[in-house]
Structure formats: C-alpha cells, structure tokens
Design a protein around this motif. Sequence first.
Motif, PDB file in Angstrom:
ATOM      1  N   LYS A 132     -42.511 -41.896 -65.048  1.00  0.00           N
ATOM      2  CA  LYS A 132     -41.265 -42.483 -65.528  1.00  0.00           C
ATOM      3  C   LYS A 132     -41.026 -42.059 -66.972  1.00  0.00           C
ATOM      4  CE  LYS A 132     -41.496 -46.631 -62.621  1.00  0.00           C
ATOM      5  NZ  LYS A 132     -41.556 -48.126 -62.625  1.00  0.00           N
ATOM      6  N   THR A 133     -39.748 -41.910 -67.313  1.00  0.00           N
ATOM      7  CA  THR A 133     -39.409 -41.509 -68.674  1.00  0.00           C
ATOM      8  C   THR A 133     -39.054 -42.682 -69.560  1.00  0.00           C
ATOM      9  OG1 THR A 133     -37.100 -41.156 -68.028  1.00  0.00           O
ATOM     10  CG2 THR A 133     -38.581 -39.248 -67.894  1.00  0.00           C
ATOM     11  N   LYS A 134     -38.788 -43.840 -68.974  1.00  0.00           N
ATOM     12  CA  LYS A 134     -38.507 -45.027 -69.777  1.00  0.00           C
ATOM     13  C   LYS A 134     -38.821 -46.276 -68.963  1.00  0.00           C
ATOM     14  CE  LYS A 134     -34.173 -44.323 -70.619  1.00  0.00           C
ATOM     15  NZ  LYS A 134     -32.772 -44.566 -71.096  1.00  0.00           N
ATOM     16  N   GLY A 135     -39.084 -47.371 -69.684  1.00  0.00           N
ATOM     17  CA  GLY A 135     -39.414 -48.624 -69.010  1.00  0.00           C
ATOM     18  C   GLY A 135     -40.169 -49.545 -69.937  1.00  0.00           C
ATOM     19  N   TYR A 136     -40.926 -50.480 -69.325  1.00  0.00           N
ATOM     20  CA  TYR A 136     -41.702 -51.448 -70.105  1.00  0.00           C
ATOM     21  C   TYR A 136     -43.175 -51.377 -69.712  1.00  0.00           C
ATOM     22  CZ  TYR A 136     -37.559 -53.931 -71.859  1.00  0.00           C
ATOM     23  OH  TYR A 136     -36.395 -54.278 -72.503  1.00  0.00           O
ATOM     24  N   ILE A 137     -44.053 -51.507 -70.695  1.00  0.00           N
ATOM     25  CA  ILE A 137     -45.462 -51.819 -70.483  1.00  0.00           C
ATOM     26  C   ILE A 137     -45.742 -53.079 -71.282  1.00  0.00           C
ATOM     27  CG2 ILE A 137     -47.833 -51.127 -70.958  1.00  0.00           C
ATOM     28  CD1 ILE A 137     -47.183 -48.334 -70.366  1.00  0.00           C
ATOM     29  N   LYS A 138     -45.921 -54.161 -70.541  1.00  0.00           N
ATOM     30  CA  LYS A 138     -46.035 -55.476 -71.172  1.00  0.00           C
ATOM     31  C   LYS A 138     -44.800 -55.716 -72.038  1.00  0.00           C
ATOM     32  CE  LYS A 138     -51.038 -55.816 -70.783  1.00  0.00           C
ATOM     33  NZ  LYS A 138     -52.321 -56.066 -71.471  1.00  0.00           N
ATOM     34  N   GLN A 139     -44.985 -55.984 -73.339  1.00  0.00           N
ATOM     35  CA  GLN A 139     -43.812 -56.255 -74.170  1.00  0.00           C
ATOM     36  C   GLN A 139     -43.273 -55.008 -74.862  1.00  0.00           C
ATOM     37  OE1 GLN A 139     -46.913 -57.071 -75.068  1.00  0.00           O
ATOM     38  NE2 GLN A 139     -47.168 -57.328 -77.287  1.00  0.00           N
ATOM     39  N   TYR A 140     -43.814 -53.862 -74.524  1.00  0.00           N
ATOM     40  CA  TYR A 140     -43.422 -52.630 -75.211  1.00  0.00           C
ATOM     41  C   TYR A 140     -42.422 -51.840 -74.369  1.00  0.00           C
ATOM     42  CZ  TYR A 140     -47.308 -53.626 -78.329  1.00  0.00           C
ATOM     43  OH  TYR A 140     -48.147 -54.238 -79.226  1.00  0.00           O
ATOM     44  N   ARG A 141     -41.289 -51.523 -74.995  1.00  0.00           N
ATOM     45  CA  ARG A 141     -40.308 -50.640 -74.383  1.00  0.00           C
ATOM     46  C   ARG A 141     -40.661 -49.214 -74.777  1.00  0.00           C
ATOM     47  NH1 ARG A 141     -36.370 -50.402 -70.362  1.00  0.00           N
ATOM     48  NH2 ARG A 141     -34.803 -48.826 -70.931  1.00  0.00           N
ATOM     49  N   TYR A 142     -40.694 -48.295 -73.816  1.00  0.00           N
ATOM     50  CA  TYR A 142     -41.058 -46.907 -74.127  1.00  0.00           C
ATOM     51  C   TYR A 142     -39.994 -45.948 -73.599  1.00  0.00           C
ATOM     52  CZ  TYR A 142     -42.497 -46.417 -69.226  1.00  0.00           C
ATOM     53  OH  TYR A 142     -42.506 -46.375 -67.867  1.00  0.00           O
ATOM     54  N   ASN A 143     -39.893 -44.832 -74.269  1.00  0.00           N
ATOM     55  CA  ASN A 143     -39.050 -43.710 -73.848  1.00  0.00           C
ATOM     56  C   ASN A 143     -39.804 -42.415 -74.092  1.00  0.00           C
ATOM     57  OD1 ASN A 143     -36.954 -45.351 -73.148  1.00  0.00           O
ATOM     58  ND2 ASN A 143     -35.434 -44.388 -74.463  1.00  0.00           N
ATOM     59  N   TYR A 144     -39.578 -41.438 -73.251  1.00  0.00           N
ATOM     60  CA  TYR A 144     -40.123 -40.101 -73.477  1.00  0.00           C
ATOM     61  C   TYR A 144     -39.030 -39.255 -74.139  1.00  0.00           C
ATOM     62  CZ  TYR A 144     -41.575 -35.309 -72.575  1.00  0.00           C
ATOM     63  OH  TYR A 144     -41.893 -33.976 -72.711  1.00  0.00           O
ATOM     64  N   ILE A 145     -39.302 -38.759 -75.334  1.00  0.00           N
ATOM     65  CA  ILE A 145     -38.355 -37.927 -76.070  1.00  0.00           C
ATOM     66  C   ILE A 145     -38.697 -36.473 -75.784  1.00  0.00           C
ATOM     67  CG2 ILE A 145     -37.297 -37.450 -78.305  1.00  0.00           C
ATOM     68  CD1 ILE A 145     -37.011 -40.345 -77.312  1.00  0.00           C
ATOM     69  N   GLU A 146     -37.865 -35.825 -74.987  1.00  0.00           N
ATOM     70  CA  GLU A 146     -38.178 -34.486 -74.501  1.00  0.00           C
ATOM     71  C   GLU A 146     -38.164 -33.455 -75.621  1.00  0.00           C
ATOM     72  OE1 GLU A 146     -36.705 -31.408 -70.969  1.00  0.00           O
ATOM     73  OE2 GLU A 146     -35.628 -33.293 -71.361  1.00  0.00           O
TER      74      GLU A 146
ATOM     75  N   ASP B 197     -42.154 -52.526 -79.878  1.00  0.00           N
ATOM     76  CA  ASP B 197     -42.525 -53.901 -79.539  1.00  0.00           C
ATOM     77  C   ASP B 197     -41.265 -54.757 -79.408  1.00  0.00           C
ATOM     78  OD1 ASP B 197     -43.624 -56.370 -79.194  1.00  0.00           O
ATOM     79  OD2 ASP B 197     -44.820 -56.362 -81.035  1.00  0.00           O
ATOM     80  N   CYS B 198     -41.007 -55.271 -78.173  1.00  0.00           N
ATOM     81  CA  CYS B 198     -39.833 -56.129 -77.907  1.00  0.00           C
ATOM     82  C   CYS B 198     -40.257 -57.561 -77.618  1.00  0.00           C
ATOM     83  CB  CYS B 198     -39.035 -55.570 -76.724  1.00  0.00           C
ATOM     84  SG  CYS B 198     -38.368 -53.927 -76.991  1.00  0.00           S
ATOM     85  N   ASN B 199     -41.458 -57.924 -78.090  1.00  0.00           N
ATOM     86  CA  ASN B 199     -41.986 -59.244 -77.753  1.00  0.00           C
ATOM     87  C   ASN B 199     -41.064 -60.369 -78.222  1.00  0.00           C
ATOM     88  OD1 ASN B 199     -44.149 -60.995 -76.768  1.00  0.00           O
ATOM     89  ND2 ASN B 199     -44.419 -61.527 -78.918  1.00  0.00           N
ATOM     90  N   LYS B 200     -40.562 -60.262 -79.437  1.00  0.00           N
ATOM     91  CA  LYS B 200     -39.691 -61.306 -79.982  1.00  0.00           C
ATOM     92  C   LYS B 200     -38.399 -61.404 -79.183  1.00  0.00           C
ATOM     93  CE  LYS B 200     -37.425 -62.752 -84.276  1.00  0.00           C
ATOM     94  NZ  LYS B 200     -37.178 -62.410 -85.707  1.00  0.00           N
TER      95      LYS B 200
END
Length: 413
Positions: free
Chosen positions: A129-143, A152-155
Amino acid sequence: MIKKLQRKMVIIMMISVCLVLSAIMIAINVVNYSRIAKDADEIINIIGSNSGRFPKPDMFKPMGNNEFRDRDKHLNDFNINVETPYETRYFTVKLSDDNSVEYVDTGNVAAIDSSKAIEYANTVLDSNKTKGYIKQYRYNYIEETNMLVFVDCNKQLGTATSFLKASIIISLLGILAVFGLVIIFSNRVVEPVKLAYDKQRRFITDSSHEIKTPLAVISANTEVIEMLNGESEWTRSIRKQVDRLAELNSSLTELARLEEVNKKVNMEQVNLSQLLIEVVKPFNAMLEQNEKELLMDIDENVQYVCEKSEIKQLIGIYMDNASKYSKTFVKISLKKPNSKIKLIVENDTAGIEKGKQEKVFERFYRMDEARNNEVQGFGIGLSIAKSIVDKHNGKVNAVSDDGNIFRITTTLN
C-alpha cells in the motif's frame, strides 16, 4: 386494532428517525475522519517533497491571518499554519532502489526509535500500500524521493473518536426523547380513529339488536300467512332472505364481540389435534356427497393455550370456506416444527390470481369467482377468522402460488 395501528405508527416513525439520525451521524464522522487523513496527507507531501523535513521559515510568504504558502512549486497547493512544523510529530524512512531501508530519521518524534521505524516501514512494504494507517501514524509513500513519511495523528484521531462517542450518545438520547414524544402524541393522533372505530362497533352491536325484532316479526307473519294460505314460492323466498339476514346479523355481532378491547377471555390448554379432528369430521360427509376428498395431516398431541370456543370457530370457518369453493379436495394440516404451531388449510380452485390474497380477510370481500357462482356467503367469515388469530397474537396469510391452489396458513405462538 387501534393499539396495533398505534404500534405500527410508532415503529415506522422511530425507524425513520433512527435512519435519519444514523445517516447524519455517519456522514459527519466520515467527513471528520476524512479531513484528518487529508490534512495529514498534505503535511506528508510537504515533508516528503522537501527531503524529509519541513521547509525553512524563509521559504514561506505571509498570506494574512498567520497563514503561509510555500513558494516552492511542490507546496503551492497546500495551506499550513506557521505553527504546524512545531506541532507535527513525524519520522521518515528513506528507501534504496531495491526498497531496502537506506536510513531512518526519528529526530522529530519521541515515541519511535530506529528499530520501530524500520519495523513499520517493512510492514508497509509487505502490504503493498502507498498510504494508510499503522496504529496512530498516517503514512504515505513519496515516489519522487523514494521515501516513506509517517505522521503522528494520535491527537486528531483521539478527538475524532471522542466526537464519535459523543455523537452516538447524543443520538441515542435524542432517539429516546423522540420515542417519548411519539408515544405521547400518537395517542392524540389515533384518538379520532379510536372514537370513530368505537362508534362503528357500537352501531353494529346496537343495530344488530334492533334488527332482530323486525326479523322475528317478518318470520312470524310469514308463518301466519302459510297457516292461512299455505306455503308458496313467495313465503319460501321470504324465509330464505330472513335466514340470510339473520346469519349476516349474527356474523356482524360476532365480529364486533371479537374486537372488543377489554373483553375478558377464558384461556385454557387444549389438545389442538383432537379439537381439529372433532371439528373437521362433520365436513367429511358433505365433501363426499359433493364428490370431494378430505385430506388430513395432523401431528399428534399438539397442545395450545387458547380460548377453546374461538379456536373451534376458527377451524370451522376455514373448513366451511374451503368446502364451499374447492373443486376436488380440501387438505388440512397441523404441524409444530418448533415453538410455533402451523395450521394450513388448502383447496383447489380456479380463476384465482397468483400471489398473496390478503384481501380475503377484509370485511365483505369476495373474489370474482365467488361472486359469480351459486355459493352463498357475505365475505365476512375470514374477517372473523383473522380477528380470532389476532386476538391470540398469531399471524395469518392467504396465498395462491399457481392460481389453482388456494392456501391459508395460520401461525400460532
């Protein structure tokens, strides 16, 4: 019947309220969570496009209200607050050409070390996957920089979760409040219907008593005429019509009696199998006389708590109706596959529409075939049957699957 009408109205209104509130609540929370993901993705794109760092302050141009827009071409589409770089907790993982970890930067987050960052990166790579969530962390792959950026999107997620819980609680309280109001106002809504229904029932009862006297007088006068002048075609016709009126009067009185709300009932446990055989047997001779066959499929010792006289009347109505309109056979079955009792009466017929035939339970309704043949009736017997079933909290339906077999199924609890 009025209570059932009120209950249906309350159920329909509450279902409508629940659906509307649920749709509103879901839409608001979906938009809320989508906004969190969108904001996080904007920040990730800024960081990823700037080699894993926020741009320096001198790369921003004031736009008013403390907002800045990056002059770099990669940042032209994003609005960020001047405090955003200081509020954002993030880490980056630089990948080599073969997607192995080249280096990790965890200098902007305290909860993640290098080993944990590598673990998260490998999890993302395995998921394809190129984007999504792992626990409270939003991630993206920057090609363009071959980099994974985690923010961190916990708040924000915590706030969104609290909002979701609050919206659910408020919606439930709103539903309870609406339910109370619907109960109160539904009584007022059905009150005119209840008054009209009570007046109709009293009219039927009162008129039935009043009709008895003239019918008795007509019958007595007919007897006098026959004593003086002998029986004739005209006196026989008078007697026949008096009997029909007396039968109709009796049926209307019975229907009104069954629909009395506060009528005292005498419930007792009966052997429904024996009662069924007892009621059905007298119809066998009539069917044989008309070259029709009676078929029975009755489970033994089926026990049921009911008002015996009314259930006996119910079976009699079913058998009388089936015997009148059948062509070659009448079949009655009694089954108890589980906690519910199934009483099924079917007969062959002709000229009946396929599908459900719920109209047969309406007062004075007779199918076209019944109107055109010589069978006498008023179309009120099955209305009485339905009132008896309703009184015992059961269900009844009529159906013809092929237009040749008419079947009435009664389910008793």
